[in-house]
Design a protein around this motif. Structure first.
Motif, PDB file in Angstrom:
ATOM      1  N   ILE A   1       0.370  -1.665   0.044  1.00  0.00           N
ATOM      2  CA  ILE A   1      -0.339  -0.369   0.403  1.00  0.00           C
ATOM      3  C   ILE A   1       0.998   1.204  -0.021  1.00  0.00           C
ATOM      4  CG2 ILE A   1      -1.320   0.824   1.216  1.00  0.00           C
ATOM      5  CD1 ILE A   1      -2.429  -1.381   2.649  1.00  0.00           C
ATOM      6  N   SER A   2       2.019   1.105   0.535  1.00  0.00           N
ATOM      7  CA  SER A   2       2.995   2.135   1.126  1.00  0.00           C
ATOM      8  C   SER A   2       3.970   2.820  -0.360  1.00  0.00           C
ATOM      9  CB  SER A   2       4.464   2.301   1.357  1.00  0.00           C
ATOM     10  OG  SER A   2       5.314   1.519   1.148  1.00  0.00           O
ATOM     11  N   GLN A   3       3.470   1.795  -1.398  1.00  0.00           N
ATOM     12  CA  GLN A   3       4.317   2.655  -2.710  1.00  0.00           C
ATOM     13  C   GLN A   3       2.957   3.114  -3.354  1.00  0.00           C
ATOM     14  OE1 GLN A   3       5.693  -1.170  -3.981  1.00  0.00           O
ATOM     15  NE2 GLN A   3       6.720  -1.657  -2.166  1.00  0.00           N
TER      16      GLN A   3
ATOM     17  N   ASP B   1      -3.592   8.510   3.615  1.00  0.00           N
ATOM     18  CA  ASP B   1      -4.194   8.292   4.603  1.00  0.00           C
ATOM     19  C   ASP B   1      -4.132   6.757   5.236  1.00  0.00           C
ATOM     20  OD1 ASP B   1      -5.218   8.994   7.694  1.00  0.00           O
ATOM     21  OD2 ASP B   1      -7.066   9.589   6.600  1.00  0.00           O
ATOM     22  N   LEU B   2      -3.108   5.678   5.109  1.00  0.00           N
ATOM     23  CA  LEU B   2      -2.936   4.919   5.825  1.00  0.00           C
ATOM     24  C   LEU B   2      -3.190   4.212   6.936  1.00  0.00           C
ATOM     25  CD1 LEU B   2      -2.911   2.122   4.872  1.00  0.00           C
ATOM     26  CD2 LEU B   2      -0.269   2.093   4.493  1.00  0.00           C
TER      27      LEU B   2
ATOM     28  N   VAL C   1       2.825   4.288   7.882  1.00  0.00           N
ATOM     29  CA  VAL C   1       2.090   4.445   8.347  1.00  0.00           C
ATOM     30  C   VAL C   1       0.905   6.134   9.463  1.00  0.00           C
ATOM     31  CG1 VAL C   1      -0.364   3.346   9.299  1.00  0.00           C
ATOM     32  CG2 VAL C   1       1.541   1.428   8.089  1.00  0.00           C
ATOM     33  N   SER C   2       0.257   6.445   8.532  1.00  0.00           N
ATOM     34  CA  SER C   2       0.024   7.157   9.352  1.00  0.00           C
ATOM     35  C   SER C   2      -1.236   7.897  10.323  1.00  0.00           C
ATOM     36  CB  SER C   2      -0.955   8.159   7.917  1.00  0.00           C
ATOM     37  OG  SER C   2      -2.424   7.966   7.857  1.00  0.00           O
ATOM     38  N   GLU C   3      -1.357   6.019  10.936  1.00  0.00           N
ATOM     39  CA  GLU C   3      -2.174   6.616  11.547  1.00  0.00           C
ATOM     40  C   GLU C   3      -1.981   4.493  12.617  1.00  0.00           C
ATOM     41  OE1 GLU C   3      -6.412   8.297  13.433  1.00  0.00           O
ATOM     42  OE2 GLU C   3      -6.267   9.048  11.148  1.00  0.00           O
TER      43      GLU C   3
END
Length: 395
Positions: A198-200, A205-206, A228-230
């Motif tokens: 997902i980070s790619q 907002d993950l 990861v944002s949260e």
């Protein structure tokens, strides 16, 4: 089945069901004059560049929000005007300025469009369920429903379904993904690989929700390395006795140590990590001491929040609510279950409302489908009481 009734919970419809942040590590979280000025410059620049009147109006409303007081509620659908909340301000302070405008537009769309029943071409928010399996039996959760925790509803998301979901989310420029839903995501053996994939994809907002019982070093490193944002810890007390009464099968000392280990790793090896940690508690027992919980956990996380319990441990047998207001989630989000089922919400944890499967459809097709729009129309026509289990939901 847990011996809890709606009357015992005293569910208060005037409260924000998504909760309120009670404590934040940064006491000076408000945007300062220079930060507001820089954000305003970027918003004005984007406003000049767009030819869309609708987008210009959105940008103008966001600009106006910079002068309003800070909101401590989490995505409060009761507010008529867009007003920055703590969650958004914290994100703006941690992430680079080149993403600010896109982030604020996404947040505006997420919070304002659903309450005005404005349908976007693709859901603003996608929740991906790595697994429906959970190792706890929290007293206010549908995992205590023995008719749910059996083979037909339990499983792990295969990589092909996960990849297809994330690829479509990225293709449609969706900015918000949460890895969680009915189960505990850290039980999936490929969670670190999921986070990295997902980070790619340019997701701004993950978020990951976890009970933290299985938060190990490998998972923690993946969270911190991939921005990861949260990271939201689901626990409801600052002492062993109350915690273990609510989070049945959980061990307070183990969870505390896992969070301490995460913080140690972040402070020593990932000092530049942008990840915000939050305790998200559910108020379900009278004996829960929210002040004590806040005081205890604020030493270990960036934010502490509490929300009222929603009666969803046995959604389908709740008494009817006879609500007439349409549910905002029909315009806000979609859930992708481990087996590819697409569902409007997790109150309906057995998928009575499911209108498709990503294995033979796309999210976009289902989101705009006749079946989904019929459900929205019933809500708009004040016929929620003809939709099961929408008629049993207080939200």
């Amino acid at each position: 089945m847990a011996n809890i009734s709606l009357k015992e919970l005293k569910f208060n419809e005037s409260e924000n069901p998504r909760g309120k942040i009670l404590s934040t590590v940064d006491k000076k979280l408000k945007l300062n004059h220079l930060e507001k000025k820089n954000i305003r410059i970027l918003l004005e620049k984007r406003k000049k560049e767009t030819n869309s009147l609708r987008k210009k109006n959105i940008l103008e409303n966001i600009i106006k929000s910079l002068d309003l007081s800070l909101n401590h509620e989490i995505n409060d659908s009761r507010e008529n005007n867009f007003r920055l909340n703590l969650q958004e301000t914290n994100w703006l302070k941690r992430f680079p300025s080149e993403d600010w405008v896109d982030y604020l537009i996404y947040r505006y769309n997420l919070r304002m469009f659903p309450k005005n029943q404005i349908l976007t071409k693709f859901p603003p928010y996608v929740l991906i369920e790595p697994t429906s399996i959970c190792n706890l039996r929290c007293i206010m959760c549908f995992q205590v429903d023995s008719s749910f925790t059996k083979k037909e509803f339990m499983g792990m998301m295969p990589w092909n379904i996960f990849k297809k979901t994330v690829d479509e989310v990225a293709l449609n420029n969706c900015k918000a993904v949460t890895l969680a839903s009915r189960g505990e995501p850290t039980l999936h053996p490929k969670l670190p690989e999921m986070i990295e994939y997902i980070s790619q994809k340019g997701i701004l907002d993950l978020k990951i929700n976890t009970n933290a019982t299985k938060l190990n070093e490998k998972i923690s490193r993946s969270i911190l390395k991939n921005n990861v944002s949260e990271l939201v810890f689901s626990l409801d007390a600052g002492n062993k006795e109350t915690y273990e009464k609510v989070r049945v099968k959980g061990r307070f000392d183990q969870v505390l140590q896992n969070i301490i280990n995460f913080n140690k790793l972040r402070n020593e090896e990932y000092k530049q990590s942008k990840c915000i940690t939050r305790i998200s508690g559910v108020k379900v027992l009278e004996e829960q001491d929210i002040d004590q919980m806040t005081s205890f956990w604020k030493e270990h996380v960036d934010e502490v929040a509490i929300k009222p319990a929603t009666p969803r441990w046995d959604s389908y047998n709740n008494e009817k609510y006879y609500k007439k207001e349409p549910c905002t989630q029909l315009w806000e989000r979609i859930y992708v279950w481990y087996d590819g089922k697409l569902n409007p919400c997790d109150f309906d944890y057995k998928s009575f409302l499911s209108v498709g499967n990503i294995e033979n459809s796309s999210i976009k097709e289902v989101w705009n489908s006749e079946a989904y729009n019929l459900l929205r129309k019933k809500h708009l026509d004040k016929k929620r009481d003809n939709c099961y289990p929408c008629d049993r939901c207080p939200l």
